[in-house]
Design a protein around this motif. Sequence first.
Motif, PDB file in Angstrom:
ATOM      1  N   SER A   1       0.838  -1.207   0.000  1.00  0.00           N
ATOM      2  CA  SER A   1       0.000   0.000   0.000  1.00  0.00           C
ATOM      3  C   SER A   1       0.867   1.249   0.000  1.00  0.00           C
ATOM      4  O   SER A   1       0.562   2.232  -0.678  1.00  0.00           O
ATOM      5  CB  SER A   1      -0.924   0.015   1.217  1.00  0.00           C
ATOM      6  OG  SER A   1      -1.853  -1.032   1.131  1.00  0.00           O
ATOM      7  N   HIS A   2       1.964   1.215   0.751  1.00  0.00           N
ATOM      8  CA  HIS A   2       2.893   2.343   0.791  1.00  0.00           C
ATOM      9  C   HIS A   2       3.485   2.610  -0.595  1.00  0.00           C
ATOM     10  O   HIS A   2       3.586   3.771  -1.022  1.00  0.00           O
ATOM     11  CB  HIS A   2       4.006   2.071   1.813  1.00  0.00           C
ATOM     12  CG  HIS A   2       5.078   3.100   1.851  1.00  0.00           C
ATOM     13  ND1 HIS A   2       4.866   4.366   2.348  1.00  0.00           N
ATOM     14  CD2 HIS A   2       6.363   3.065   1.425  1.00  0.00           C
ATOM     15  CE1 HIS A   2       5.989   5.074   2.243  1.00  0.00           C
ATOM     16  NE2 HIS A   2       6.912   4.291   1.682  1.00  0.00           N
ATOM     17  N   LEU A   3       3.868   1.567  -1.304  1.00  0.00           N
ATOM     18  CA  LEU A   3       4.408   1.736  -2.658  1.00  0.00           C
ATOM     19  C   LEU A   3       3.388   2.400  -3.579  1.00  0.00           C
ATOM     20  O   LEU A   3       3.741   3.251  -4.398  1.00  0.00           O
ATOM     21  CB  LEU A   3       4.835   0.387  -3.244  1.00  0.00           C
ATOM     22  CG  LEU A   3       6.053  -0.278  -2.626  1.00  0.00           C
ATOM     23  CD1 LEU A   3       6.266  -1.661  -3.227  1.00  0.00           C
ATOM     24  CD2 LEU A   3       7.296   0.578  -2.789  1.00  0.00           C
ATOM     25  N   LYS A   4       2.129   2.017  -3.426  1.00  0.00           N
ATOM     26  CA  LYS A   4       1.080   2.632  -4.243  1.00  0.00           C
ATOM     27  C   LYS A   4       0.907   4.110  -3.876  1.00  0.00           C
ATOM     28  O   LYS A   4       0.721   4.953  -4.748  1.00  0.00           O
ATOM     29  CB  LYS A   4      -0.234   1.885  -4.091  1.00  0.00           C
ATOM     30  CG  LYS A   4      -0.201   0.519  -4.764  1.00  0.00           C
ATOM     31  CD  LYS A   4      -1.600  -0.051  -4.844  1.00  0.00           C
ATOM     32  CE  LYS A   4      -1.638  -1.258  -5.710  1.00  0.00           C
ATOM     33  NZ  LYS A   4      -1.557  -0.992  -7.116  1.00  0.00           N
ATOM     34  N   GLU A   5       0.957   4.409  -2.572  1.00  0.00           N
ATOM     35  CA  GLU A   5       0.800   5.794  -2.105  1.00  0.00           C
ATOM     36  C   GLU A   5       1.878   6.717  -2.663  1.00  0.00           C
ATOM     37  O   GLU A   5       1.602   7.867  -2.984  1.00  0.00           O
ATOM     38  CB  GLU A   5       0.833   5.850  -0.575  1.00  0.00           C
ATOM     39  CG  GLU A   5      -0.395   5.312   0.094  1.00  0.00           C
ATOM     40  CD  GLU A   5      -0.224   5.195   1.602  1.00  0.00           C
ATOM     41  OE1 GLU A   5       0.750   5.741   2.169  1.00  0.00           O
ATOM     42  OE2 GLU A   5      -1.084   4.548   2.224  1.00  0.00           O
ATOM     43  N   ILE A   6       3.100   6.202  -2.756  1.00  0.00           N
ATOM     44  CA  ILE A   6       4.193   7.049  -3.249  1.00  0.00           C
ATOM     45  C   ILE A   6       4.375   6.923  -4.760  1.00  0.00           C
ATOM     46  O   ILE A   6       5.318   7.462  -5.322  1.00  0.00           O
ATOM     47  CB  ILE A   6       5.523   6.746  -2.517  1.00  0.00           C
ATOM     48  CG1 ILE A   6       6.003   5.312  -2.790  1.00  0.00           C
ATOM     49  CG2 ILE A   6       5.399   7.019  -1.023  1.00  0.00           C
ATOM     50  CD1 ILE A   6       7.408   5.024  -2.291  1.00  0.00           C
ATOM     51  N   ASN A   7       3.451   6.195  -5.404  1.00  0.00           N
ATOM     52  CA  ASN A   7       3.472   6.009  -6.857  1.00  0.00           C
ATOM     53  C   ASN A   7       4.787   5.435  -7.366  1.00  0.00           C
ATOM     54  O   ASN A   7       5.312   5.863  -8.388  1.00  0.00           O
ATOM     55  CB  ASN A   7       3.162   7.323  -7.576  1.00  0.00           C
ATOM     56  CG  ASN A   7       1.754   7.780  -7.320  1.00  0.00           C
ATOM     57  OD1 ASN A   7       0.826   6.984  -7.372  1.00  0.00           O
ATOM     58  ND2 ASN A   7       1.594   9.056  -7.007  1.00  0.00           N
ATOM     59  N   PHE A   8       5.303   4.445  -6.640  1.00  0.00           N
ATOM     60  CA  PHE A   8       6.536   3.786  -7.069  1.00  0.00           C
ATOM     61  C   PHE A   8       6.219   2.894  -8.266  1.00  0.00           C
ATOM     62  O   PHE A   8       5.373   2.008  -8.183  1.00  0.00           O
ATOM     63  CB  PHE A   8       7.140   2.970  -5.928  1.00  0.00           C
ATOM     64  CG  PHE A   8       8.457   2.346  -6.266  1.00  0.00           C
ATOM     65  CD1 PHE A   8       9.585   3.133  -6.437  1.00  0.00           C
ATOM     66  CD2 PHE A   8       8.574   0.975  -6.419  1.00  0.00           C
ATOM     67  CE1 PHE A   8      10.807   2.563  -6.750  1.00  0.00           C
ATOM     68  CE2 PHE A   8       9.794   0.397  -6.735  1.00  0.00           C
ATOM     69  CZ  PHE A   8      10.911   1.193  -6.902  1.00  0.00           C
ATOM     70  N   PRO A   9       6.890   3.127  -9.392  1.00  0.00           N
ATOM     71  CA  PRO A   9       6.573   2.368 -10.618  1.00  0.00           C
ATOM     72  C   PRO A   9       7.186   0.966 -10.595  1.00  0.00           C
ATOM     73  O   PRO A   9       8.326   0.770 -10.974  1.00  0.00           O
ATOM     74  CB  PRO A   9       7.205   3.227 -11.718  1.00  0.00           C
ATOM     75  CG  PRO A   9       8.372   3.882 -11.043  1.00  0.00           C
ATOM     76  CD  PRO A   9       7.948   4.108  -9.615  1.00  0.00           C
ATOM     77  N   ILE A  10       6.392   0.017 -10.137  1.00  0.00           N
ATOM     78  CA  ILE A  10       6.890  -1.353 -10.063  1.00  0.00           C
ATOM     79  C   ILE A  10       5.737  -2.314 -10.324  1.00  0.00           C
ATOM     80  O   ILE A  10       4.599  -2.041  -9.989  1.00  0.00           O
ATOM     81  CB  ILE A  10       7.531  -1.634  -8.681  1.00  0.00           C
ATOM     82  CG1 ILE A  10       8.280  -2.969  -8.694  1.00  0.00           C
ATOM     83  CG2 ILE A  10       6.507  -1.581  -7.579  1.00  0.00           C
ATOM     84  CD1 ILE A  10       9.134  -3.192  -7.471  1.00  0.00           C
ATOM     85  N   SER A  11       6.073  -3.416 -10.939  1.00  0.00           N
ATOM     86  CA  SER A  11       5.106  -4.482 -11.153  1.00  0.00           C
ATOM     87  C   SER A  11       5.576  -5.665 -10.305  1.00  0.00           C
ATOM     88  O   SER A  11       6.689  -6.155 -10.489  1.00  0.00           O
ATOM     89  CB  SER A  11       5.064  -4.868 -12.632  1.00  0.00           C
ATOM     90  OG  SER A  11       4.259  -6.002 -12.802  1.00  0.00           O
ATOM     91  N   ILE A  12       4.742  -6.089  -9.393  1.00  0.00           N
ATOM     92  CA  ILE A  12       5.100  -7.190  -8.500  1.00  0.00           C
ATOM     93  C   ILE A  12       4.228  -8.392  -8.817  1.00  0.00           C
ATOM     94  O   ILE A  12       3.016  -8.287  -8.884  1.00  0.00           O
ATOM     95  CB  ILE A  12       4.917  -6.795  -7.021  1.00  0.00           C
ATOM     96  CG1 ILE A  12       5.823  -5.619  -6.670  1.00  0.00           C
ATOM     97  CG2 ILE A  12       5.185  -7.986  -6.111  1.00  0.00           C
ATOM     98  CD1 ILE A  12       5.627  -5.088  -5.276  1.00  0.00           C
ATOM     99  N   GLU A  13       4.889  -9.526  -9.020  1.00  0.00           N
ATOM    100  CA  GLU A  13       4.191 -10.788  -9.182  1.00  0.00           C
ATOM    101  C   GLU A  13       4.665 -11.715  -8.081  1.00  0.00           C
ATOM    102  O   GLU A  13       5.864 -11.833  -7.845  1.00  0.00           O
ATOM    103  CB  GLU A  13       4.501 -11.404 -10.545  1.00  0.00           C
ATOM    104  CG  GLU A  13       3.895 -10.630 -11.696  1.00  0.00           C
ATOM    105  CD  GLU A  13       4.117 -11.331 -13.021  1.00  0.00           C
ATOM    106  OE1 GLU A  13       4.087 -12.583 -13.044  1.00  0.00           O
ATOM    107  OE2 GLU A  13       4.337 -10.629 -14.008  1.00  0.00           O
ATOM    108  N   VAL A  14       3.744 -12.348  -7.416  1.00  0.00           N
ATOM    109  CA  VAL A  14       4.068 -13.244  -6.313  1.00  0.00           C
ATOM    110  C   VAL A  14       3.933 -14.681  -6.796  1.00  0.00           C
ATOM    111  O   VAL A  14       2.947 -15.043  -7.428  1.00  0.00           O
ATOM    112  CB  VAL A  14       3.132 -13.003  -5.111  1.00  0.00           C
ATOM    113  CG1 VAL A  14       3.401 -14.004  -4.007  1.00  0.00           C
ATOM    114  CG2 VAL A  14       3.282 -11.581  -4.597  1.00  0.00           C
ATOM    115  N   LYS A  15       4.946 -15.467  -6.492  1.00  0.00           N
ATOM    116  CA  LYS A  15       4.902 -16.897  -6.792  1.00  0.00           C
ATOM    117  C   LYS A  15       5.200 -17.622  -5.484  1.00  0.00           C
ATOM    118  O   LYS A  15       6.272 -17.461  -4.906  1.00  0.00           O
ATOM    119  CB  LYS A  15       5.943 -17.269  -7.844  1.00  0.00           C
ATOM    120  CG  LYS A  15       6.023 -18.764  -8.080  1.00  0.00           C
ATOM    121  CD  LYS A  15       6.129 -19.074  -9.541  1.00  0.00           C
ATOM    122  CE  LYS A  15       6.279 -20.533  -9.817  1.00  0.00           C
ATOM    123  NZ  LYS A  15       5.035 -21.268  -9.795  1.00  0.00           N
TER     124      LYS A  15
END
Length: 189
Positions: free
Chosen positions: A5-19
């Motif tokens: 949620s913090h990454l979204k708040e600061i608009n950090f441009p990242i794509s995370i995929e969980v495996k």
Amino acid sequence: MPFISHLKEINFPISIEVKKVECKDVESYVTRGVSDLGLSFGEEFSSQELSRLTIKSGSYNALVAEGHPLFDSQHISVARLYQYPLLMLSEESMGESYTTMKERSLEDGYYPNIARTVNDFEEGFFYILSEQLVGFGTDDYNLSKLDGVIRSIPIEGSVHTYELVLAYQKDSQNPTLFDFLTILENYLS
């Protein structure tokens, strides 16, 4: 999840995929470059090719079902704990962490009476309830959905501890990874 949620708040441009993989396999995913990061118990990362960042550390609690003689305890001594049959995650799923748990039991002065092993926590909760086995979870594991049915009880005098570690390749050329790690370190401090 709060960090995502913090990454979204600061608009950090990242794509995370969980495996989700077995603990024993997580190191190979990172060393082979299948994943940029791996999160697991510290024992699972031994490769010199990896850097490690400790996310959290603490102790293990006993997970005990309603009706078990230990259920109403505020804390459990090591001597009392080892009087009961135990449930553990299997060696096949845990890897090195399974061996470490057995070694630490011996350091506590007891050979663990492992009555059953399982491959995941959900399966474990079933046997904690149905067979009245004592399981283990981290000291902050959220049992709110099982409130009143399974309790997490601190273990006194045990050498059992855990370290949740994020590991990544030392020689990674991914600048976004290092930006991510910097933000994470700041978030954790």
